[in-house]
Enzyme design. Structure first.
Site, short mmCIF file in Angstrom:
data_model
loop_
_atom_site.label_atom_id
_atom_site.label_comp_id
_atom_site.label_asym_id
_atom_site.label_seq_id
_atom_site.Cartn_x
_atom_site.Cartn_y
_atom_site.Cartn_z
N LYS A 173 0.83 -1.20 0.00
CA LYS A 173 0.00 0.00 0.00
C LYS A 173 0.87 1.25 0.00
O LYS A 173 1.62 1.48 0.95
CB LYS A 173 -0.90 0.03 1.25
N GLY A 226 7.28 5.29 7.74
CA GLY A 226 6.31 6.36 8.02
C GLY A 226 6.61 7.00 9.35
O GLY A 226 7.74 6.94 9.85
N THR A 230 2.66 6.15 14.02
CA THR A 230 2.06 5.03 13.27
C THR A 230 2.87 3.76 13.52
O THR A 230 2.31 2.67 13.68
CB THR A 230 2.04 5.34 11.75
N GLU A 248 10.85 1.85 9.62
CA GLU A 248 11.69 3.02 9.32
C GLU A 248 10.86 4.25 9.66
O GLU A 248 9.89 4.54 8.96
CB GLU A 248 12.07 3.04 7.84
N CYS A 282 13.27 12.09 5.03
CA CYS A 282 13.57 11.67 6.41
C CYS A 282 15.03 11.94 6.75
O CYS A 282 15.40 12.00 7.91
CB CYS A 282 13.24 10.19 6.58
N GLU A 384 9.60 16.36 15.23
CA GLU A 384 9.79 16.31 13.78
C GLU A 384 8.81 17.28 13.09
O GLU A 384 7.61 17.24 13.34
CB GLU A 384 9.54 14.89 13.27
#
Ligand code: NDP
Length: 480
Positions: A173, A226, A230, A248, A282, A384
């Site tokens: 996905k 992500g 999550t 990650e 990232c 972040e």
């Protein structure tokens, strides 16, 4: 309006619910296609197709699988222009970036793992006079790959390429915010000769179809990139089912600049490491620590360069920055600029939304932003932001720089600038991150382990690490 479709069992199909939602173009703020709102029923179909395909795919010779993946990589290359346009339109990034980074790297990912699997080997352990152990590495079965919106096809392929090369069938996905290039990939896989059901691509919301992938009992491993929140949820959900997990997650990367660095090289690279892809990588460095003796020189030169950066629509060849990925994300980024001011920071340049001329006047553009005067441990410097916002902070000693650099809950990447070889190794050794770049940034060798420590993730992607993740070791002992 174009309706995207799921790719299940080698065919493009509508979601079972027949429900769709809007796909917004970040550059204009307008809806330009519709995305399947898939759910657990679509996951069932994909898993059934993958289950049927697994014996075929896993028993195929490594050379045959490799040849299909090489053709897949060539298939993207042949339609390079279409993929570049689609990525830029879906994500808001400048066309030049999609053309130089995203799509070429997606092509390399497939090509790399297509060939890496041929050289993949396992260990054997000889026991003097007793016997020998050899370790088999078998594909896991059906695996789930879930990826984010910032480098859509690049990170999608970074997962599915090793998963497929190792002989697994995949239910994948992409982010619902950027589904388009993953949507195109189904056709390329089919043309490359991939058997039906080996690669299944579902579209929709993370909390719905993503969640159903994570919870499905027959999906034995999840590779996820992500946000940290999550990732936490995924770990809680998947752990009781004993799934293999690769996570990650987020980052808040430091850049440490010592006075003895090559100033010009550092300056131009730091512009890129701060604002490439609108700061939505990232690996971008968002907290810049500068040795006090060159702080003023750096500040003046950096702010002058940043202020000249061109924020424009993604098709403009002069654009240094394009649009942020969504309205919600733009608002989040701008809310951090407000927070920085509340925390006592001074905005040296940027800090606001940019309204371009029509038809881009409703796009999600933010001027690249530099902030100084903040404590290293304030929220702006700890959380972040994932946008074109950096802070600059002076330091006096190496120890102080390291203390501030290592002070966040994250640990993905650290960048160092110095000409002192001993110091470079010393600081690299003490940086709490999975990746360190010295006098460089974003130099990627696909063989190296990729990933973070602390709240930036669990496990590593890349090279043999990825092939090990996507296989199950089985040790066999033979007695003499
Ligand atoms: P999210 O965590 O929101 O989403 C990532 C993916 O997970 C999307 O496909 C999302 O779907 C899906 N998802 C969301 N909720 C669930 C759920 N409950 N179950 C299963 N899947 C779910 O991250 P973003 O897309 O916002 O990406 C930005 C984040 O990714 C940043 O924190 C960034 O640091 C991190 N990142 C980390 C990298 C690394 O290598 N460490 C590399 C690149 C980004 P949907 O989009 O539909 O919600």
């Amino acid at each position: 309006m174009e309706k995207l479709q799921n790719f299940i069992d080698g065919k493009y199909v509508a979601p079972i619910s027949n429900a769709y939602f809007d796909n917004v173009e970040p550059a204009t703020g307008q809806v330009y296609s519709l995305i399947p709102d898939s759910d657990s029923e679509d996951v069932e179909l994909a898993v059934a197709a993958a289950e049927k395909a697994f014996p075929i795919w896993s028993k195929m010779s490594v050379e045959e699988r490799s040849a299909i993946l090489v053709r897949l990589s060539e298939g993207i290359e042949k339609r390079m222009d279409e993929f570049v346009q689609a990525e830029s339109k879906d994500n808001g990034k400048p066309l030049s970036l999609a053309g130089h980074v995203d799509i070429p790297r997606a092509i390399s990912n497939f090509h790399f793992f297509a060939t890496a699997i041929i050289h993949f080997s396992s260990e054997s352990h000889y026991m003097e006079g007793v016997g020998v152990n050899y370790t088999l590495r078998k594909p896991i079965g059906i695996v789930g790959c879930i990826s984010p919106w910032n480098l859509p096809l690049y990170l999608f392929s970074w997962k599915i390429a090793p998963a497929l090369a190792a002989g697994n069938c995949v239910v994948a996905k992409p982010s619902e915010v950027t589904p388009y290039t993953a949507y195109l990939l189904g056709q390329i896989a089919k043309e490359a000769g991939m058997p039906d059901g080996v690669l299944n691509i579902l579209h929709g919301f993370g909390h719905k179809v993503g969640d159903a992938i994570v919870k499905h009992k027959k999906i034995k491993a999840i590779s996820f990139t992500g946000g940290t929140k999550t990732g936490e949820y995924l770990a809680r959900t998947a752990a009781p089912m004993f799934k293999k997990l690769s996570l990650e997650l987020g980052g808040k990367n430091p850049v440490i600049i010592f006075a003895d660095c090559d100033f010009d090289d550092m300056l131009s690279t730091t512009i890129r490491s701060s604002f490439a892809n609108q700061g939505q990588i990232c690996l971008c460095g968002s907290r810049i620590f500068i040795e006090r003796s060159i702080y003023d020189k750096f500040k003046e030169a950096f702010v002058a360069k940043v202020a000249k950066s061109v924020v424009s629509n993604p098709t403009d060849p002069k654009a240094n920055l394009g649009a942020l990925v969504s309205k919600a994300h733009m608002e989040k980024v701008l809310s951090y600029v407000d927070l920085a001011k509340e925390e006592g920071g001074t905005v040296l340049t940027g800090g606001e939304r940019v309204i371009l001329d029509a038809p881009y006047n409703e796009g999600f553009y933010v001027r690249p932003t530099v902030i100084e005067g903040l404590a290293y441990d304030c929220r702006t410097n700890q959380e972040e932001i994932f946008g074109p916002v950096v802070t600059i902070t002076p330091f006096d000693t190496e120890e102080e720089a390291l203390m501030m650099a290592n002070s966040t809950e994250y640990g993905l990447q650290t960048t160092l600038w110095t000409s002192d070889l001993k110091r470079a190794h010393r600081v690299a050794d003490q940086a709490q991150s999975g990746i360190v770049w010295i006098n460089s940034w974003m130099v990627r060798d696909l063989r190296t382990p990729f990933g973070g420590v602390k709240a930036s993730g669990v496990g590593r992607e890349g090279g043999l690490e990825a092939l090990r993740f996507f296989t199950e070791p089985k040790n066999v002992f033979v007695k003499y």
